[in-house]
Design a protein around this motif. Sequence first.
Motif, PDB file in Angstrom:
ATOM      1  N   TYR A  41       0.861  -1.164   0.063  1.00 28.78           N
ATOM      2  CA  TYR A  41      -0.117   0.048  -0.153  1.00 28.78           C
ATOM      3  C   TYR A  41       0.890   1.205  -0.108  1.00 28.78           C
ATOM      4  CZ  TYR A  41      -3.320   3.575   1.956  1.00 28.78           C
ATOM      5  OH  TYR A  41      -3.888   4.719   2.331  1.00 28.78           O
ATOM      6  N   ILE A  42       0.912   2.027  -0.957  1.00 26.79           N
ATOM      7  CA  ILE A  42       1.595   3.230  -1.140  1.00 26.79           C
ATOM      8  C   ILE A  42       1.010   4.632  -1.175  1.00 26.79           C
ATOM      9  CG2 ILE A  42       3.572   4.137  -2.473  1.00 26.79           C
ATOM     10  CD1 ILE A  42       4.226   1.481  -3.687  1.00 26.79           C
ATOM     11  N   GLU A  43       1.292   5.369  -0.256  1.00 24.05           N
ATOM     12  CA  GLU A  43       0.335   6.684  -0.446  1.00 24.05           C
ATOM     13  C   GLU A  43       1.374   7.745  -0.968  1.00 24.05           C
ATOM     14  OE1 GLU A  43      -2.626   6.583   3.239  1.00 24.05           O
ATOM     15  OE2 GLU A  43      -0.712   8.252   3.205  1.00 24.05           O
ATOM     16  N   ILE A  44       1.190   8.196  -2.066  1.00 21.64           N
ATOM     17  CA  ILE A  44       2.023   9.123  -2.583  1.00 21.64           C
ATOM     18  C   ILE A  44       1.217  10.845  -2.667  1.00 21.64           C
ATOM     19  CG2 ILE A  44       3.039   9.942  -4.802  1.00 21.64           C
ATOM     20  CD1 ILE A  44       2.695   7.056  -5.808  1.00 21.64           C
ATOM     21  N   ASP A  45       2.173  11.679  -1.868  1.00 19.01           N
ATOM     22  CA  ASP A  45       1.557  13.066  -1.854  1.00 19.01           C
ATOM     23  C   ASP A  45       2.072  13.832  -3.101  1.00 19.01           C
ATOM     24  OD1 ASP A  45       0.428  14.855  -0.740  1.00 19.01           O
ATOM     25  OD2 ASP A  45       1.824  15.318   0.908  1.00 19.01           O
ATOM     26  N   LEU A  46       1.045  14.293  -3.820  1.00 26.63           N
ATOM     27  CA  LEU A  46       1.418  14.930  -5.058  1.00 26.63           C
ATOM     28  C   LEU A  46       1.322  16.415  -4.953  1.00 26.63           C
ATOM     29  CD1 LEU A  46      -0.383  12.458  -7.452  1.00 26.63           C
ATOM     30  CD2 LEU A  46       2.075  12.913  -7.335  1.00 26.63           C
ATOM     31  N   LEU A  63       8.366   1.743 -11.847  1.00 25.25           N
ATOM     32  CA  LEU A  63       9.093   1.621 -10.424  1.00 25.25           C
ATOM     33  C   LEU A  63       8.417   0.829  -9.464  1.00 25.25           C
ATOM     34  CD1 LEU A  63      11.728   2.392  -8.934  1.00 25.25           C
ATOM     35  CD2 LEU A  63      10.122   3.918  -7.976  1.00 25.25           C
TER      36      LEU A  63
ATOM     37  N   ILE B  21      11.952   5.487  -2.305  1.00 25.97           N
ATOM     38  CA  ILE B  21      11.312   5.326  -3.576  1.00 25.97           C
ATOM     39  C   ILE B  21      10.839   6.798  -4.105  1.00 25.97           C
ATOM     40  CG2 ILE B  21       8.905   4.897  -4.297  1.00 25.97           C
ATOM     41  CD1 ILE B  21       9.089   2.392  -2.973  1.00 25.97           C
ATOM     42  N   ALA B  24      13.892   7.649  -6.060  1.00 21.79           N
ATOM     43  CA  ALA B  24      13.985   6.927  -7.274  1.00 21.79           C
ATOM     44  C   ALA B  24      13.070   7.663  -8.448  1.00 21.79           C
ATOM     45  CB  ALA B  24      13.591   5.559  -7.030  1.00 21.79           C
ATOM     46  N   LEU B  25      11.984   8.086  -7.794  1.00 22.57           N
ATOM     47  CA  LEU B  25      10.730   8.662  -8.573  1.00 22.57           C
ATOM     48  C   LEU B  25      11.460   9.896  -9.204  1.00 22.57           C
ATOM     49  CD1 LEU B  25       7.409   8.013  -6.774  1.00 22.57           C
ATOM     50  CD2 LEU B  25       8.071   7.044  -9.006  1.00 22.57           C
ATOM     51  N   LEU B  28      13.951   9.288 -11.930  1.00 23.28           N
ATOM     52  CA  LEU B  28      13.362   8.879 -13.142  1.00 23.28           C
ATOM     53  C   LEU B  28      12.599   9.995 -13.763  1.00 23.28           C
ATOM     54  CD1 LEU B  28      11.560   5.475 -11.884  1.00 23.28           C
ATOM     55  CD2 LEU B  28      13.306   5.693 -13.695  1.00 23.28           C
ATOM     56  N   VAL B  33       6.209  15.079  -6.824  1.00 30.08           N
ATOM     57  CA  VAL B  33       5.945  14.064  -5.907  1.00 30.08           C
ATOM     58  C   VAL B  33       6.766  14.689  -4.627  1.00 30.08           C
ATOM     59  CG1 VAL B  33       6.452  11.795  -4.785  1.00 30.08           C
ATOM     60  CG2 VAL B  33       6.278  12.051  -7.368  1.00 30.08           C
ATOM     61  N   ASP B  35       5.924  13.489  -1.149  1.00 28.19           N
ATOM     62  CA  ASP B  35       6.128  12.506  -0.252  1.00 28.19           C
ATOM     63  C   ASP B  35       5.564  11.248  -0.681  1.00 28.19           C
ATOM     64  OD1 ASP B  35       7.373  11.528   2.163  1.00 28.19           O
ATOM     65  OD2 ASP B  35       5.565  12.006   3.342  1.00 28.19           O
ATOM     66  N   VAL B  36       6.379  10.242  -0.198  1.00 27.18           N
ATOM     67  CA  VAL B  36       5.905   8.798  -0.432  1.00 27.18           C
ATOM     68  C   VAL B  36       6.054   8.089   0.865  1.00 27.18           C
ATOM     69  CG1 VAL B  36       6.218   6.494  -1.724  1.00 27.18           C
ATOM     70  CG2 VAL B  36       6.910   8.858  -2.926  1.00 27.18           C
ATOM     71  N   ARG B  37       4.920   7.391   1.191  1.00 29.24           N
ATOM     72  CA  ARG B  37       4.925   6.591   2.359  1.00 29.24           C
ATOM     73  C   ARG B  37       4.622   5.051   1.838  1.00 29.24           C
ATOM     74  NH1 ARG B  37       6.098   9.276   6.877  1.00 29.24           N
ATOM     75  NH2 ARG B  37       5.148   7.792   8.686  1.00 29.24           N
ATOM     76  N   ILE B  38       5.206   4.014   2.580  1.00 27.14           N
ATOM     77  CA  ILE B  38       4.669   2.594   2.080  1.00 27.14           C
ATOM     78  C   ILE B  38       4.209   1.943   3.338  1.00 27.14           C
ATOM     79  CG2 ILE B  38       5.928   0.510   1.245  1.00 27.14           C
ATOM     80  CD1 ILE B  38       6.504   2.705  -0.559  1.00 27.14           C
TER      81      ILE B  38
END
Lengths: 79, 79
Positions: A41-46, A63, B21, B24-25, B28, B33, B35-38
Amino acid sequence: MKAKVFITLKPGLLDAQGKTIKGALDALGFRGVRDVRIGKYIEIDLTGGRASRQAVERMCRKLLANPVIEQYRIELVRS
Amino acid sequence: MKAKVFITLKPGLLDAQGKTIKGALDALGFRGVRDVRIGKYIEIDLTGGRASRQAVERMCRKLLANPVIEQYRIELVRS
């Protein structure tokens, strides 16, 4: 804008991690568990308010997910 | 009956995997982006039609999540 990405193994593929957890739940005495499947489960804050589902799909393909064995589902929510 | 469990790190805790991640984004070429939380996504296939949110909560507390650093959310859906 926040993107929620759910990555799961494609149906039919053996989920070893899920099988292990099912065994552990059985051993702990939990009844009625037929199957367990584990995913990410990945939350991406855009930044920015534009919904860009295409961008998140590209992130998944390039990715976040392995499209050979995994499938993904994307939810966009206003944060 | 199917239970969907979403396990995430508590807010404020450093998510090293998510940071990696995000890097890496960026590398790429994905823009915007912040923030990303897994987290983990667990699907539990339960026998019987009774909704037993309490049982799934016990599974989370005893096995699936680490309540010291993780929080969880449960959705029950008819399969």
